[in-house]
Design an enzyme around this catalytic site. Structure first.
Site, PDB file in Angstrom:
ATOM      1  CG  HIS A   1      37.072  36.084  35.733  1.00  0.00           C
ATOM      2  ND1 HIS A   1      36.885  35.765  37.064  1.00  0.00           N
ATOM      3  CD2 HIS A   1      38.411  36.256  35.579  1.00  0.00           C
ATOM      4  CE1 HIS A   1      38.059  35.747  37.672  1.00  0.00           C
ATOM      5  NE2 HIS A   1      39.002  36.042  36.793  1.00  0.00           N
ATOM      6  CD  GLU A   2      40.390  36.833  32.369  1.00  0.00           C
ATOM      7  OE1 GLU A   2      41.134  37.726  32.819  1.00  0.00           O
ATOM      8  OE2 GLU A   2      40.356  35.677  32.835  1.00  0.00           O
TER       9      GLU A   2
ATOM     10  CG  HIS B   1      40.880  40.364  36.282  1.00  0.00           C
ATOM     11  ND1 HIS B   1      41.044  40.407  37.645  1.00  0.00           N
ATOM     12  CD2 HIS B   1      40.830  39.043  35.960  1.00  0.00           C
ATOM     13  CE1 HIS B   1      41.087  39.167  38.128  1.00  0.00           C
ATOM     14  NE2 HIS B   1      40.948  38.324  37.125  1.00  0.00           N
TER      15      HIS B   1
ATOM     16  CD  GLU C   1      41.988  36.026  39.549  1.00  0.00           C
ATOM     17  OE1 GLU C   1      40.964  35.876  38.850  1.00  0.00           O
ATOM     18  OE2 GLU C   1      43.048  36.491  39.105  1.00  0.00           O
TER      19      GLU C   1
ATOM     20  CG  ASP D   1      34.983  34.205  39.960  1.00  0.00           C
ATOM     21  OD1 ASP D   1      35.316  34.246  38.760  1.00  0.00           O
ATOM     22  OD2 ASP D   1      35.369  33.316  40.748  1.00  0.00           O
TER      23      ASP D   1
HETATM   24 ZN   LIG Z   1      41.074  36.301  36.941  1.00  0.00          ZN
END
Ligand SMILES: [Zn+2]
Length: 429
Positions: free
Chosen positions: A279-280, A283, A357, A361
């Site tokens: 997930h990170e 980003h 976010e 995901d």
């Molecule tokens: Zn996040």
């Protein structure tokens, strides 16, 4: 050109830049529509009644202090800014030092910030008590006070320095000051975001590279597979404050870092940590911090011009007991206007955040192709963080930075359906 026209032009230009930045960088539909309709979020499918009740109990106890602090801070800021009370406070605290404008800005600004902080303090302490009662905070009161003092010193120190520079500008060039401040403020937002991991984070936590071992190796392999250059995954000593699990990306360019809480490393499974990292990486790969920073910079510039229009408006200045915007007695009015603009823009910021976010995901699912692991990870995070699994929809839209847990779990099932993978069953034991 009149001062008013300069400000209207400034607001128009910055608002167009802001809207364009938001429109082009926000992933409005992170996952394509699922044939047959999206999976309905359902907390009862993946969580027991007791687990749902636990999250709800914390939310219900945390709600009054959180929202009362917000409402009361705003009310006091408005009271000080829209009546002569703020102007009186500013002149009173500077009087023993001769009452010059620099002292008025520095001490008056400090007094206004202290009042704002003090109003919220009992509610913040109450929230800390609630978090301790639910086992979420493990901090001592001295540690809590130290964090509070450090945060206040850093933010107010920076803000007061900015205010002195701004009032100096206003006194010399009353018309050009606002557009100049809008530009300089935007640059400052970029600089702060860039330097945040180097200057701010180390004041609150210690970070060390994840030690060599199978976990670090698997995370580095994941980053390599993803094509995201990552030199290290850092572990933060969050366990001195909290039992909550978390990870985040901060900085951009040469200061970008992926940080995992030590609580996460200690309690989550290797697979769950991989999914959190995936997930990170989402980003990091999409430069969410940089884009968020640029939107923040454009937002600040537009906010400065909007504030300029309000603070130079004679009826408001008269109300606040100030002669002009360059008069430090207008400081409380300026802070009130800033507070209103910030409060109004909050829900839009949260909407963008939730979209980013969700995209992270989706990225984690694309990278790991493991919706079942994703659901297990979301379950782990929600239970460890005592998340509210049935959040109030209105409060969630206004203040939620992340999609609700049930939405994130439904997304994992939608991803599985879209990709023809078996739809994960309920992970409930
Ligand atoms: Zn996040």
């Amino acid at each position: 050109m009149s001062g008013q026209k300069v400000l209207v032009l400034c607001l128009a230009v910055t608002a167009v830049v802001l809207l364009a930045a938001v429109a082009f960088t926000t992933p409005w539909r992170p996952l394509p529509d699922v044939p047959g309709g999206a999976t309905a979020p359902d907390a009862a499918r993946d969580f027991s009644a007791a687990e749902i009740a636990r999250g709800r109990a914390l939310a219900e106890q945390a709600r009054p202090p959180v929202y009362l602090a917000m409402a009361l801070s705003l009310a006091v800021t408005l009271l000080l800014g829209l009546t002569p009370l703020g102007a009186r406070l500013v002149t009173a605290v500077a009087r023993p030092f001769g009452g010059g404008w620099v002292w008025q800005v520095l001490l008056g600004g400090l007094a206004l910030l202290v009042v704002g902080r003090l109003v919220a303090l009992p509610f913040d302490a109450r929230l800390e008590v609630v978090r301790r009662r639910h086992g979420l905070s493990v901090q001592t009161w001295p540690g809590w006070w130290l964090d509070l003092a450090k945060g206040f010193a850093m933010s107010s120190g920076l803000l007061l320095a900015v205010l002195v520079a701004f009032f100096a500008l206003l006194r010399h060039w009353p018309r050009a000051a606002w557009p100049i401040a809008a530009g300089a403020g935007a640059l400052l937002v970029v600089a702060i975001s860039f330097l945040y991991p180097l200057l701010v984070e180390p004041a609150f936590n210690k970070f060390h590279p994840m030690p060599d071992g199978p976990l670090r190796t698997s995370l580095m392999q994941l980053a390599e597979k993803d094509g995201v250059p990552v030199e290290d995954v850092l572990v933060a000593d969050a366990s001195r404050r909290t039992t909550a699990l978390n990870a985040y990306v901060s900085g951009f360019g040469s200061t970008r870092r992926i940080v995992v809480y030590d609580t996460t490393v200690q309690t989550a499974t290797a697979r769950e940590i991989e999914l959190i990292t995936a997930h990170e990486l989402g980003h990091a790969k999409r430069n969410d911090v940089l884009h968020g920073t640029l939107i923040g910079a454009a937002g600040l510039a537009a906010g400065v011009c909007a504030a300029g229009l309000l603070v130079t408006w004679q009826p408001l200045l008269r109300r606040a007991g100030a002669d002009s915007a360059a008069d430090p007695r207008a400081l409380a009015l300026l802070m009130a206007v800033v507070a209103v603009v910030a409060t109004l823009s909050g829900p839009a910021q949260m909407l963008i955040s939730r979209r980013l976010e969700t995209r992270a995901d989706v990225h984690a699912l694309d990278l790991t192709r493991d919706p079942e692991g994703m659901i297990a990870m979301q379950r782990r995070l929600a239970l460890a963080n005592r998340s509210n699994l049935t959040p109030n929809p209105v409060l969630h839209v206004l203040f939620g930075s992340h999609p609700a847990t049930v939405d994130r779990i439904a997304l994992a099932r939608d991803w599985a359906r879209l990709h023809g993978e078996p739809v994960p069953a309920s992970p409930r034991p």
